[in-house]
Design a protein around this motif. Structure first.
Motif, mmCIF file in Angstrom:
data_model
loop_
_atom_site.group_PDB
_atom_site.id
_atom_site.type_symbol
_atom_site.label_atom_id
_atom_site.label_comp_id
_atom_site.label_asym_id
_atom_site.label_seq_id
_atom_site.Cartn_x
_atom_site.Cartn_y
_atom_site.Cartn_z
ATOM 1 N N TYR A 3 -9.540 -3.255 2.916
ATOM 2 C CA TYR A 3 -9.416 -4.717 2.863
ATOM 3 C C TYR A 3 -10.320 -5.327 1.795
ATOM 4 O O TYR A 3 -9.898 -6.205 1.050
ATOM 5 N N ILE A 4 -11.553 -4.867 1.705
ATOM 6 C CA ILE A 4 -12.500 -5.397 0.711
ATOM 7 C C ILE A 4 -11.953 -5.197 -0.703
ATOM 8 O O ILE A 4 -12.025 -6.095 -1.539
ATOM 9 N N ASP A 5 -11.400 -4.009 -0.962
ATOM 10 C CA ASP A 5 -10.813 -3.720 -2.276
ATOM 11 C C ASP A 5 -9.585 -4.593 -2.526
ATOM 12 O O ASP A 5 -9.348 -5.040 -3.646
ATOM 13 N N PHE A 6 -8.811 -4.813 -1.476
ATOM 14 C CA PHE A 6 -7.624 -5.661 -1.579
ATOM 15 C C PHE A 6 -8.004 -7.078 -2.006
ATOM 16 O O PHE A 6 -7.411 -7.645 -2.926
ATOM 17 N N VAL A 7 -8.995 -7.655 -1.345
ATOM 18 C CA VAL A 7 -9.432 -9.013 -1.658
ATOM 19 C C VAL A 7 -9.911 -9.083 -3.107
ATOM 20 O O VAL A 7 -9.578 -10.024 -3.832
ATOM 21 N N SER A 8 -10.646 -8.080 -3.555
ATOM 22 C CA SER A 8 -11.117 -8.052 -4.942
ATOM 23 C C SER A 8 -9.955 -7.943 -5.916
ATOM 24 O O SER A 8 -9.970 -8.552 -6.984
ATOM 25 N N TYR A 21 -0.528 -2.690 6.555
ATOM 26 C CA TYR A 21 -0.513 -2.013 7.850
ATOM 27 C C TYR A 21 -1.943 -1.724 8.282
ATOM 28 O O TYR A 21 -2.870 -1.803 7.480
ATOM 29 N N GLY A 22 -2.110 -1.427 9.548
ATOM 30 C CA GLY A 22 -3.424 -1.087 10.066
ATOM 31 C C GLY A 22 -3.535 -1.425 11.535
ATOM 32 O O GLY A 22 -2.646 -2.033 12.122
ATOM 33 N N ASN A 23 -4.639 -1.031 12.123
ATOM 34 C CA ASN A 23 -4.874 -1.262 13.545
ATOM 35 C C ASN A 23 -5.423 -2.648 13.844
ATOM 36 O O ASN A 23 -5.343 -3.122 14.967
ATOM 37 N N ASP A 24 -5.995 -3.291 12.841
ATOM 38 C CA ASP A 24 -6.607 -4.598 13.036
ATOM 39 C C ASP A 24 -5.614 -5.688 12.637
ATOM 40 O O ASP A 24 -5.417 -5.989 11.457
ATOM 41 N N ALA A 25 -4.976 -6.299 13.632
ATOM 42 C CA ALA A 25 -3.953 -7.317 13.374
ATOM 43 C C ALA A 25 -4.529 -8.520 12.634
ATOM 44 O O ALA A 25 -3.854 -9.119 11.793
ATOM 45 N N PHE A 26 -5.792 -8.862 12.908
ATOM 46 C CA PHE A 26 -6.414 -9.990 12.222
ATOM 47 C C PHE A 26 -6.487 -9.746 10.722
ATOM 48 O O PHE A 26 -6.153 -10.618 9.921
ATOM 49 N N LEU A 27 -6.924 -8.546 10.315
ATOM 50 C CA LEU A 27 -7.030 -8.245 8.894
ATOM 51 C C LEU A 27 -5.656 -8.193 8.227
ATOM 52 O O LEU A 27 -5.497 -8.639 7.087
ATOM 53 N N CYS A 28 -4.658 -7.669 8.933
ATOM 54 C CA CYS A 28 -3.297 -7.634 8.387
ATOM 55 C C CYS A 28 -2.779 -9.047 8.161
ATOM 56 O O CYS A 28 -2.231 -9.355 7.094
ATOM 57 N N LEU A 32 -1.970 -10.993 4.500
ATOM 58 C CA LEU A 32 -0.715 -11.688 4.223
ATOM 59 C C LEU A 32 -0.962 -13.137 3.823
ATOM 60 O O LEU A 32 -0.404 -13.633 2.838
ATOM 61 N N ASN A 33 -1.808 -13.819 4.554
ATOM 62 C CA ASN A 33 -2.116 -15.217 4.240
ATOM 63 C C ASN A 33 -2.828 -15.350 2.891
ATOM 64 O O ASN A 33 -2.623 -16.335 2.177
ATOM 65 N N SER A 34 -3.645 -14.361 2.527
ATOM 66 C CA SER A 34 -4.318 -14.379 1.230
ATOM 67 C C SER A 34 -3.317 -14.289 0.093
ATOM 68 O O SER A 34 -3.445 -14.980 -0.925
ATOM 69 N N ILE A 35 -2.293 -13.454 0.257
ATOM 70 C CA ILE A 35 -1.250 -13.322 -0.761
ATOM 71 C C ILE A 35 -0.475 -14.622 -0.876
ATOM 72 O O ILE A 35 -0.232 -15.125 -1.975
ATOM 73 N N VAL A 49 10.262 -11.709 3.050
ATOM 74 C CA VAL A 49 11.064 -10.722 3.769
ATOM 75 C C VAL A 49 10.120 -9.748 4.471
ATOM 76 O O VAL A 49 9.160 -9.268 3.873
ATOM 77 N N TYR A 50 10.401 -9.486 5.719
ATOM 78 C CA TYR A 50 9.622 -8.514 6.489
ATOM 79 C C TYR A 50 10.492 -7.310 6.790
ATOM 80 O O TYR A 50 11.660 -7.458 7.139
ATOM 81 N N PHE A 51 9.922 -6.134 6.665
ATOM 82 C CA PHE A 51 10.626 -4.898 6.980
ATOM 83 C C PHE A 51 9.870 -4.162 8.072
ATOM 84 O O PHE A 51 8.652 -4.259 8.164
ATOM 85 N N GLY A 52 10.606 -3.426 8.866
ATOM 86 C CA GLY A 52 10.005 -2.634 9.927
ATOM 87 C C GLY A 52 10.095 -1.157 9.623
ATOM 88 O O GLY A 52 10.546 -0.742 8.553
#
Length: 68
Positions: A3-8, A21-28, A32-35, A49-52
């Protein structure tokens, strides 16, 4: 990518596609909101568009090849 690398990485621009993806729904959700904030997303029902897990790569590519 962590996540830290993603934000950078958002500081230098946004990629065409992200797989969040990941176990922490808050970070996921925060990723998404950051993008959305970075690209100033409007008309999300047309431009988002969301894919499963059951979607194929063919479906994803086809979705990325149409407007909007």
């Amino acid at each position: 990518m962590k996540y830290i690398d993603f934000v950078s990485s958002l500081k230098s621009g946004v990629q065409n596609i992200y797989h969040i993806y990941g176990n922490d729904a808050f970070l996921c959700e925060n990723a998404l909101n950051s993008i959305k904030k970075k690209i100033n997303l409007q008309f999300s029902d047309l431009n988002e568009v969301y894919f499963g897990a059951n979607n194929t790569i063919k479906e994803i590519i086809e979705s990325c090849s149409v407007f909007p």
